[in-house]
Design a protein around this motif. Structure first.
Motif, short mmCIF file in Angstrom:
data_model
loop_
_atom_site.label_atom_id
_atom_site.label_comp_id
_atom_site.label_asym_id
_atom_site.label_seq_id
_atom_site.Cartn_x
_atom_site.Cartn_y
_atom_site.Cartn_z
N ASP A 1 2.05 4.17 -6.83
CA ASP A 1 1.13 3.04 -6.68
C ASP A 1 1.81 1.77 -7.18
O ASP A 1 2.27 1.70 -8.32
N ASN B 1 -8.02 3.76 -4.22
CA ASN B 1 -7.49 4.66 -3.19
C ASN B 1 -8.51 4.91 -2.10
O ASN B 1 -9.72 4.66 -2.28
N ALA C 1 -1.31 -2.19 -4.78
CA ALA C 1 -2.13 -2.47 -3.60
C ALA C 1 -3.02 -1.30 -3.22
O ALA C 1 -3.74 -1.36 -2.22
N ALA D 1 1.84 -0.54 6.60
CA ALA D 1 1.89 -0.71 5.15
C ALA D 1 3.18 -1.40 4.73
O ALA D 1 3.18 -2.28 3.85
N CYS E 1 -4.83 -0.60 6.75
CA CYS E 1 -4.08 0.64 7.00
C CYS E 1 -5.02 1.79 7.37
O CYS E 1 -4.75 2.56 8.30
N SER F 1 -3.23 -4.52 4.25
CA SER F 1 -4.05 -4.11 3.11
C SER F 1 -4.45 -2.64 3.25
O SER F 1 -4.29 -2.02 4.30
N LEU F 2 -5.02 -2.10 2.18
CA LEU F 2 -5.50 -0.73 2.20
C LEU F 2 -6.55 -0.53 3.29
O LEU F 2 -6.51 0.46 4.04
N VAL G 1 0.85 -1.19 0.00
CA VAL G 1 0.00 0.00 0.00
C VAL G 1 0.89 1.24 0.00
O VAL G 1 1.86 1.33 0.77
#
Length: 330
Positions: free
Chosen positions: A95, A125, A98, A162, A171, A167-168, A47
């Motif tokens: 980017d 995002n 992830a 991260a 986080c 994962s997004l 991420v």
């Protein structure tokens, strides 16, 4: 106005060029649009964290780009939000598949431009809004509480998570927890001078202080006479504790932050006072940070941030970090 300056119009770019040259082993500085990124490409499947805001708060945010913290930072003009194309360009650059997590301080211009940048960016995002300032509920350029020094703690703790493969969604959840469990109060003894303005942002007497000041010089709760350090620190902590309501013996991180013009000797004195006060209230300090991390140009003053910590927060705080302004464990 007495500053190291050649031309007001070139002030930011020349500063960014100097920053890039001084830390070329860690970061790259891109121009048109401006953003700072890690020198080494973000590893695949990690991420990517992006933050930013008006310049003048250094080392936040560019000083926190590097291993264990941010992947990129977008600097606006002094005390002015960065533009959406900066966020879009930074996101496209870092980017790694992830997704991108934007960390945004709660100021109207920052939120509006980061939202536009996120909409312009076609990749996955999400965002975190920091609003740790307990001084006032609504202030200049904000609806709700201002995002201030706890943003540094969010960037470090989420940056670690991260880096270690979260994962997004994970986080974002951790960042929101750190923000929710943080409280900050600031005090200013002097104003600062924005280069383009050429004069102090606000007038304050030689024997006065602004209690609850914002990081752009926004008004706080009250203007009063300067008092002994222990009294000032006690009043700052009282406001934070009233908001956070930590349990007895709860683990905390104590962060004493300089506004740019306060010597470290004074910051450590304030930290000592805060330790004594918190000890008397049976609040355990397990981690610390003292120094100039979220500044307001040359303003004299300080802020205190208290973060309630659990094991997840402590583990990610302790993990290695290597940036221009913060590094340990490498």
């Amino acid at each position: 106005m007495k500053k190291f300056i050649n031309n007001v119009d070139n002030f930011l770019n020349e500063s960014l060029e100097g920053f890039g040259k001084a830390h070329k082993d860690i970061i790259d500085v891109k121009f048109d649009p401006n953003f700072i990124s890690r020198r080494n490409k973000t590893k695949e499947g990690k991420v990517s964290l992006i933050s930013g805001g008006g310049s003048g708060h250094e080392p936040m945010h560019g000083g926190f780009v590097g291993h264990g913290m941010l992947d990129a930072a977008c600097p606006g003009f002094v005390f002015s939000a960065p533009t959406p194309d900066q966020m879009q360009a930074a996101a496209e650059h870092v980017d790694s598949g992830a997704g991108v997590l934007f960390i945004v301080k709660n100021y109207s211009g920052d939120i509006m431009n980061f939202q536009m940048g996120a909409e312009m960016y076609s990749g996955k995002n999400d965002s975190i809004i920091t609003n740790d300032d307990v001084a006032v509920e609504d202030s200049t350029f904000t609806t709700g509480r201002r995002g201030v020094a706890a943003t540094v703690l969010v960037e470090k703790i989420v940056g670690s998570s991260a880096e270690n493969g979260s994962s997004l969604e994970e986080c974002k959840k951790l960042g929101e927890k750190v923000n929710k469990n943080s409280g900050t109060m600031g005090v200013a003894f002097t104003s600062c001078t924005v280069p383009a303005a050429g004069k102090p942002t606000f007038d304050i007497g030689n024997d006065e202080m602004e209690f609850g000041v914002g990081i752009h010089g926004e008004p706080g709760r009250k203007r009063e006479k300067i008092q002994p350090s222990k009294t000032i620190v006690s009043n700052m902590l009282e406001a934070i504790l009233e908001d956070l309501k930590p349990q007895k013996n709860e683990k905390t991180l104590l962060f004493v932050n300089g506004m740019g013009g306060t010597p470290l000797t004074e910051l450590y004195l304030a930290y000592h006072d805060a330790c004594e006060i918190l000890k008397s209230k049976n609040i355990e300090i397990t981690r610390s940070l003292v120094g100039n991390y979220c500044t307001s140009l040359e303003m004299q003053g300080a802020s205190i941030t208290l973060l309630k910590c659990d094991e997840e927060i402590l583990k990610n705080w302790d993990s290695p970090v290597h940036t221009a302004a913060m590094r340990w464990g490498m």
